[in-house]
Scaffold this active site. Structure first.
Site, PDB file in Angstrom:
ATOM      1  N   LYS A   1      17.556  17.317  15.707  1.00  0.00           N
ATOM      2  CA  LYS A   1      16.520  16.380  15.266  1.00  0.00           C
ATOM      3  C   LYS A   1      15.482  16.098  16.344  1.00  0.00           C
ATOM      4  O   LYS A   1      15.687  16.403  17.512  1.00  0.00           O
ATOM      5  CB  LYS A   1      17.163  15.087  14.747  1.00  0.00           C
TER       6      LYS A   1
ATOM      7  N   ARG B   1      27.526  16.075  11.120  1.00  0.00           N
ATOM      8  CA  ARG B   1      26.791  16.990  10.223  1.00  0.00           C
ATOM      9  C   ARG B   1      25.893  17.870  11.083  1.00  0.00           C
ATOM     10  O   ARG B   1      24.982  17.363  11.735  1.00  0.00           O
ATOM     11  CB  ARG B   1      25.976  16.146   9.236  1.00  0.00           C
TER      12      ARG B   1
HETATM   13  N1  HH2 Z   1      19.984  14.470   7.849  1.00  0.00           N
HETATM   14  C1  HH2 Z   1      19.272  15.351   7.098  1.00  0.00           C
HETATM   15  C2  HH2 Z   1      19.590  15.554   5.747  1.00  0.00           C
HETATM   16  N2  HH2 Z   1      20.634  14.907   5.184  1.00  0.00           N
HETATM   17  N3  HH2 Z   1      22.433  13.409   5.353  1.00  0.00           N
HETATM   18  C3  HH2 Z   1      23.161  12.551   6.077  1.00  0.00           C
HETATM   19  N4  HH2 Z   1      24.201  11.908   5.513  1.00  0.00           N
HETATM   20  N5  HH2 Z   1      22.880  12.287   7.385  1.00  0.00           N
HETATM   21  C4  HH2 Z   1      21.846  12.896   8.033  1.00  0.00           C
HETATM   22  O1  HH2 Z   1      21.608  12.605   9.223  1.00  0.00           O
HETATM   23  C5  HH2 Z   1      21.039  13.822   7.283  1.00  0.00           C
HETATM   24  C6  HH2 Z   1      21.372  14.057   5.916  1.00  0.00           C
HETATM   25  C7  HH2 Z   1      18.139  16.098   7.724  1.00  0.00           C
HETATM   26  O2  HH2 Z   1      18.585  17.336   8.236  1.00  0.00           O
HETATM   27  P1  HH2 Z   1      18.359  18.735   7.499  1.00  0.00           P
HETATM   28  O3  HH2 Z   1      19.147  18.801   6.236  1.00  0.00           O
HETATM   29  O4  HH2 Z   1      18.635  19.842   8.432  1.00  0.00           O
HETATM   30  O5  HH2 Z   1      16.821  18.788   7.224  1.00  0.00           O
HETATM   31  P2  HH2 Z   1      15.971  18.697   5.899  1.00  0.00           P
HETATM   32  O6  HH2 Z   1      16.155  17.346   5.328  1.00  0.00           O
HETATM   33  O7  HH2 Z   1      14.566  18.959   6.349  1.00  0.00           O
HETATM   34  O8  HH2 Z   1      16.471  19.747   4.939  1.00  0.00           O
END
Ligand code: HH2
Length: 430
Positions: free
Chosen positions: A369, A403
Site C-alpha cells: 500500500k 491479507r
Molecule cells: N485492501 C484492499 C482491498 N480489500 N479488504 C480488507 N478486508 N482489508 C484491506 O486492507 C483491503 C481489502 C486493497 O488492496 P487490493 O485488493 O490489492 O487493491 P484494489 O482494491 O485496487 O483491487
C-alpha cells in the site's frame, strides 16, 4: 451511558516509549502520566466515558491493589460537540457518543496481569462492579488468540498462528496488480499457486477499491468473480472469500462456494448486504473506511484514530448482530489505507493490538500500500520488503489474518515471527 475500554495487551517498555504515549493519545492527561503508568508496569488500559464517581472508584481500587496499578485521569477524549462530522461510508456513530455529556472522563490504567484480579475485586468494594466486569471482559477478549468461525460445512478455525489471505484480483485496474489476471483461468491458476504457497484463504475480488476508483456495475463484477470462485471453491475445494460490498455479488459467490464475505464497507455500502450475509451464514470481514474509495483520501482527519476506528468497528459488529450475523462470525479490520494518512496508518499498525479488545480476530491488509511506499520511497512493485515489515508488526500485535499479494514471502514472515512471538513464548515472559 456506555463505557468503552480498550487495552494494549503488551508489557510497557519505558516511560518515553511511543507505545505508551500513544495509549494516552486524544485526551488531556497530566504531563507525568506516561512516567506514572510506566512505573506501575504491566498492561495499559484506556477507559473512555467514565463518570467522576467511576474514576474515583478506579483510583481507590488501584491504590488498594498496590503499587502495581496506576490511574491517571483526563477529561473525556470525545465530548459530543467536538466529534468530527460523520461521513458517508463510515459506520454510523454510536448513540453512545451523542448522549455522552461533557462530564465524562478518560482514564489510563496500567496494571500487571497478577494485580488485575485484586483491582477488579477492589472495584466491587468501591461500588463500581460493572467497571470491574468490563475490565475483566476486555482482558479476556484481548487475550483470545484462537477462534472458530461458524461456517457452512464446519467451523473455520483461526489462530493462534496468523493465517495468510492471498489476494486474487480479477480486475483491470487494481492499484498493484490490475490486469495481471485477464482471464478467469489465469485467476484460477494464480489462486491455486497462492494456496500451494501457503494461503489459507483466497480473497477473490472483481472491483478495485483503490483511492479514486470508480464503482463497477454488478453484472460486470459477477462476470469477473463467479467463474473464479466456482473453480477455486467448487472444483479445487479451496477456502474462498469474496471481496465485495454488493449483496448480489456476495450471495451469488456464496452460492458458488465462497465461505466468507470480505466487505470493505463493513455492511454499510449496500443496504441489502446485512441480510444477504446473514442468509449466507458465512463469516464476514468488517473493515473500517472513512468515506468511499472515490473520496476517502481527501484530507482524512481523526482526533484519535485508534479510538475512532475501534468505535466504528464496535458499531459495525452491533449492526451485524442486529441483522442476525452472530458475533462469532465477525472478523474486524482497521482498513489500512482507506481514508487514512501515512501517520494514521502508522498509528493503527503500531497499536493494532488494541483492536483485539473487541474480542474478534483482527485482519490487517498492508500489502504494497501507499503508506509502505511513503515509508520506503519505493514504487508498488518494490514494496515486498516494506510489506514484510508491516506483516511482521501485525503478527507481533496478534493479527489473526494478514491479507497479502506476495503469499510465499509473507508466509515465511508469518512463520518466523509467529515462532518467535507465539502465545507459548509470551507466557514465558509474564
Ligand atoms: N485492501 C484492499 C482491498 N480489500 N479488504 C480488507 N478486508 N482489508 C484491506 O486492507 C483491503 C481489502 C486493497 O488492496 P487490493 O485488493 O490489492 O487493491 P484494489 O482494491 O485496487 O483491487
Amino acid at each position: 451511558m456506555d463505557i468503552e475500554i480498550r487495552t494494549n495487551p503488551r508489557r510497557l517498555p519505558d516511560p518515553g516509549s511511543p507505545w505508551l504515549a500513544s495509549s494516552l493519545a486524544g485526551a488531556a492527561f497530566p504531563p507525568d502520566a506516561a512516567a506514572c503508568l510506566a512505573e506501575a508496569g504491566g498492561e495499559t488500559y484506556r477507559l473512555d466515558g467514565l463518570t467522576r464517581e467511576e474514576t474515583e472508584a478506579l483510583e481507590r481500587a488501584a491504590r488498594e491493589a498496590g503499587a502495581a496499578a496506576a490511574v491517571v485521569v483526563g477529561p473525556s477524549a470525545r465530548p459530543p460537540g467536538e466529534l468530527p462530522p460523520a461521513r458517508g461510508g463510515d459506520a454510523p456513530r454510536t448513540s453512545t457518543f451523542r448522549i455522552r455529556s461533557h462530564d465524562t472522563f478518560s482514564c489510563a490504567l496500567a496494571v500487571t496481569p497478577r494485580a488485575l484480579p485484586g483491582l477488579i475485586a477492589a472495584l466491587h468494594g468501591a461500588g463500581a462492579p460493572e467497571l470491574g466486569r468490563l475490565l475483566a471482559l476486555t482482558r479476556t477478549r484481548a487475550a483470545c488468540r484462537a477462534f472458530e468461525l461458524p461456517c457452512p460445512g464446519g467451523p473455520f478455525r483461526l489462530g493462534p498462528a496468523a493465517a495468510v489471505m492471498g489476494i486474487v484480483n480479477c480486475t483491470p485496474d487494481s492499484f498493484s496488480d490490475g490486469g495481471r489476471l485477464p482471464t478467469p483461468q489465469a485467476a484460477v491458476d494464480h489462486g491455486r499457486r497462492l494456496a500451494e504457497a501457503g494461503a489459507a484463504i483466497l480473497d477473490v475480488g472483481g472491483e478495485s477499491t483503490r483511492p479514486g476508483a470508480t464503482p463497477v456495475p454488478e453484472d460486470e463484477e459477477r462476470r469477473r468473480v463467479l467463474p473464479v470462485v466456482e473453480a477455486l471453491a467448487g472444483r479445487h475445494g479451496l477456502f474462498v472469500s469474496v471481496d465485495t460490498s454488493k449483496a448480489g455479488v456476495a450471495a451469488a459467490a456464496c452460492a458458488a462456494g465462497a465461505r466468507m464475505i470480505n466487505d470493505v464497507t463493513a455492511l454499510a455500502g449496500d443496504p441489502r448486504m446485512p441480510e444477504a450475509a446473514a442468509r449466507a451464514g458465512v463469516p464476514v470481514v468488517l473493515m473500517h473506511m472513512r468515506g468511499t474509495p472515490a473520496t476517502m483520501q481527501e484530507d482524512p482527519r481523526y482526533a484519535d484514530v485508534v479510538g475512532e476506528v475501534l468505535a466504528s468497528l464496535r458499531a459495525a459488529v452491533a449492526r451485524a448482530r442486529d441483522a442476525g450475523i452472530p458475533e462469532e462470525a465477525v472478523v474486524v479490520d482497521p482498513g489500512l489505507g482507506f481514508g487514512k494518512t501515512l501517520a494514521h496508518n502508522v498509528e493503527l499498525l503500531a497499536r493494532l493490538a488494541e483492536l483485539r479488545s473487541l474480542g474478534r480476530p483482527v485482519l490487517a491488509g498492508p500489502s504494497r500500500k501507499r503508506f509502505v511506499g511513503d515509508l520506503t520511497g519505493r514504487p508498488v512493485e518494490g514494496r515486498a520488503y516494506g510489506t514484510a515489515g508491516a506483516v511482521a508488526a501485525a503478527v507481533l500485535a496478534g493479527a489473526a489474518v494478514v491479507r497479502v499479494h506476495d503469499v510465499a514471502e509473507m508466509t515465511d514472515v508469518v512463520r518466523v515471527v509467529g515462532a518467535l512471538s507465539g502465545p507459548a513464548r509470551q507466557e514465558n515472559h509474564k
